[in-house]
Design a protein around this motif. Structure first.
Motif: not given
Length: 539
Positions: A71, A75, A121, A123, A143-144, A146-147
Motif C-alpha cells: 500500500c 491507496d 478500490q 487494496r 480484482s482491486c 489484493k489482501h
C-alpha cells in the motif's frame, strides 16, 4: 483607516487558518495524546481497555504492515465489521502511511458491498468473523482487493492475514503522514440514483468539526463517551475523531442492547452519548431502566432523525443534570451543520417554544436559505438549506458530476428545506429529496424501487416512508403486479433481502390495481400515496 485595519486583520486570520489547515494531521494528534496521556484509557470494547500509548503503537504497526503489503500514499483500505478495537484503529492507522480508509456498512448485502468496493478500490479489506462470508464473496468479485485481513478468530486457509499479527508486529511506517486537505476517510451515504456514494472527508474537514461541534454540544475533556451507533455512520464516527482532542475514553458497543448499555454507563461513568430518537424511546420504556446509576451522564445528543416533542419532554425530565443537544448534520458536512443547545431544552419560559428547531449553525459554517434560483431568502421564508465552510466534503468518490451539482456556486446544497426564525434558529420543513429516515438509517426509495422493479411479478412500484411509533418512519412499498402475477408480499420482501440490507427492505407492501397517481410531468405523486397512512393532522 478602520476599514483597512479590519481587512488586514481578516487577511492575517485567513493566512493563519490556511497554515493550520495544511499541518493538521490526525496521525500527529494521536501521537501527541499518546505522549501526553500515555496511560489514560483511549478505547474499551468487549471488556478490553487500551491506553492511548497502546493504540498509537498498534496503529504504527498496522501502518507499517500495510506498507509491507504494497500500500502506498493515496491507496485505500476498507473496514467491514462491527465496532471494535480494530475498527477504532482503522480510523487512524492508515493515515500514518498516507493511506485512506473507507468504512463499509456491515448491514449491506453482497451486491451493495461490491458496488462500494468497486467505487473506492481498496487494496486491502479488513473484516470480522460475523461478516466474513459477505466480505469474502464480495472481494472475490473485485480484482482491486489484493489482501483479506481478518480481525478476530483464525483466518481461512489460503492467503488471508490476521489483523492481530499486523497490529503486534513492531514496525514504523516510512514516508509522510497524510494531513490537511488529504482524504482521511470515506463514508458511504445513500444516493437518489440507487447506489451509495462515497463521501471523501479530509483531515481538515474532521478537525474543523471536532474543534467546534463537541464544545457547543456540551462535551468536556477527560471524560468517557459511549459510542452506541455503528461506526460506519459519521454521527458516532465523529466522536472517535474528537477523542484525541478531548482525551476522551471511547467505550464502544458492538450491538445496541439496552441492559448492556445501562451497565456500561454505570461501570465506566459515561459522561456523553449520542442516540437516535428511536434508541432513546426504547431506553426510557425498557423494564431495566431505573435499575442502574446513570448520574454520570452529563451530555446527551439526539440526532439522526426528527425527535418527537413528547420524547424530548421525557428526556428533559429523566436527565435533569445533563446538557441536552439536538444535532442536525449529514455525512457531506463532517457532519454537523447546526445544534440546538442545552439552554433551549426547557419546558417553560420564553425559550421553551424552540424545541422543534435544530438550533443555530455551528460557528465555522455559513448557512443560508436559497430559492430555486440560488438567491438568498429572508428570515421566515422556506427554501433549500445551503452551507459553506471548512467542514464541507471534498467530494464524492468517482462522481465528478454529482460533486459539481452538490457544490454548485461554492455552496453545498443539502436538499433539505427549512427557514430561519427571527432569532436566527433553523427549522427543518421537509426534504426536497425523498429520503426516508427509519430508526436513524437513511433509506433512499430509488434503490429499493430498482430492486423491486427487477422482479418479474412487478409491473410498477413506488416506495414511500410512512409514520412509525418505533422507527420514526418505516419503508412501505406500493406495487402494481404484472399480468398474471399473484400477490405474494413475502416473496417480494425476500427478493429485496437478497440484494439489500435488511433495514432498507419494505416492512409491508400494498398491492394496487388502479394506476399510480401522477403529476403533469408523469411523475408518481408519492404525497398522494402517503395520505392514507397519515394522521389527519399530518396530511
Amino acid at each position: 483607516m478602520v476599514g483597512r485595519i479590519a481587512r488586514r486583520q481578516a487577511q492575517a486570520a485567513a493566512r493563519r487558518w490556511e497554515r493550520l489547515k495544511m499541518i493538521v494531521s490526525f496521525g500527529d494528534l494521536l501521537e501527541k495524546v499518546a505522549a501526553g496521556k500515555s496511560a489514560a484509557p483511549a478505547v474499551t470494547c468487549a471488556g478490553t481497555t487500551r491506553s492511548w500509548s497502546e493504540v498509537f503503537r498498534r496503529c504504527s504497526n498496522v501502518a507499517a504492515a500495510l506498507q509491507d503489503l504494497g500500500c502506498r500514499p493515496g491507496d485505500r483500505i476498507a473496514y467491514f465489521g462491527f465496532n471494535s478495537h480494530a475498527g477504532f484503529e482503522c480510523y487512524f492507522a492508515p493515515s500514518l502511511a498516507g493511506i485512506e480508509t473507507a468504512i463499509l456498512n456491515f448491514r449491506w448485502a453482497v451486491p451493495e458491498c461490491i458496488a462500494a468496493i468497486e467505487d473506492c478500490q481498496p487494496r486491502a479489506l479488513i473484516f470480522d468473523e460475523a461478516h466474513a462470508d459477505v466480505a469474502r464473496e464480495a472481494a472475490a468479485q473485485c480484482s482491486c482487493v489484493k489482501h483479506l485481513i481478518k480481525t478476530d478468530g483464525a483466518p481461512a486457509d489460503g492467503p488471508e492475514l490476521a489483523y492481530e499479527d499486523l497490529a503486534t508486529q513492531t514496525g514504523s511506517p516510512s514516508g509522510t503522514r497524510s494531513s490537511g486537505d488529504d482524504t482521511l476517510i470515506i463514508y458511504f451515504t445513500g444516493g437518489t440514483t440507487g447506489r451509495s456514494k462515497g463521501v471523501m472527508l479530509s483531515h481538515w474537514n474532521l478537525f474543523a468539526n471536532a474543534m467546534g461541534a463537541p464544545h457547543i454540544m456540551g462535551n468536556v475533556p477527560d471524560r468517557a463517551q459511549l459510542v452506541v451507533g455503528p461506526m460506519f455512520h459519521l454521527a458516532p464516527g465523529s466522536r472517535i475523531f474528537s477523542a484525541p482532542l478531548l482525551n476522551a475514553h471511547s467505550v464502544l458497543m458492538q450491538r445496541f442492547d439496552i441492559p448492556d448499555m445501562l451497565a456500561l454507563i454505570e461501570r465506566h461513568a459515561i459522561h456523553s452519548l449520542t442516540l437516535v430518537p428511536t434508541m432513546m424511546h426504547m431506553i426510557l420504556n425498557h423494564p431495566e431502566y431505573g435499575r442502574y446509576d446513570l448520574s454520570s451522564v452529563g451530555q446527551i445528543t439526539l440526532g439522526g432523525a426528527p425527535t418527537p416533542r413528547d420524547l424530548l419532554e421525557k428526556v428533559i425530565r429523566q436527565f435533569p443534570g445533563a446538557k441536552l443537544a439536538n444535532g442536525y448534520g449529514m455525512t457531506e458536512m463532517s457532519p454537523m451543520l447546526a445544534a440546538l443547545t442545552s439552554e433551549f431544552f426547557v419546558l417553560d419560559g420564553p425559550l421553551a417554544g424552540k424545541l422543534n428547531s435544530v438550533g443555530r449553525p455551528v460557528p465555522c459554517l455559513d448557512l443560508r436559505i436559497f430559492d430555486e434560483q440560488n438567491r438568498e431568502k429572508p428570515r421566515g421564508e422556506i427554501g433549500e438549506i445551503v452551507a459553506r465552510g471548512p467542514t464541507v466534503m471534498k467530494g464524492y468518490v468517482n462522481r465528478p458530476e454529482e460533486t459539481a451539482e452538490a457544490l454548485r456556486g461554492g455552496w453545498f446544497h443539502t436538499g433539505d428545506m427549512g427557514y430561519f426564525d427571527e432569532d436566527g434558529l433553523l427549522f427543518i420543513s421537509g426534504r426536497s429529496k425523498e429520503m426516508i429516515i427509519s430508526g436513524g438509517e437513511n433509506v433512499y426509495p430509488a434503490e429499493i424501487e430498482d430492486v423491486l422493479s427487477a422482479h418479474p411479478d412487478v409491473s410498477q412500484v413506488a416506495v414511500i416512508g410512512i409514520p412509525s411509533e418505533t422507527w420514526g418512519e418505516e419503508v412501505h412499498a406500493i406495487v402494481i403486479l404484472a399480468d398474471g402475477a399473484v400477490q405474494d408480499a413475502d416473496a417480494l420482501v425476500a427478493h429485496c433481502r437478497q440484494h439489500l440490507a435488511g433495514y432498507k427492505c419494505p416492512r409491508a407492501i400494498t398491492f394496487r390495481t388502479e394506476p399510480m397517481p401522477v403529476s403533469g410531468a408523469n411523475k408518481i405523486l408519492k404525497t398522494e400515496l402517503q395520505k392514507p397512512f397519515l394522521n389527519p393532522t399530518d396530511a
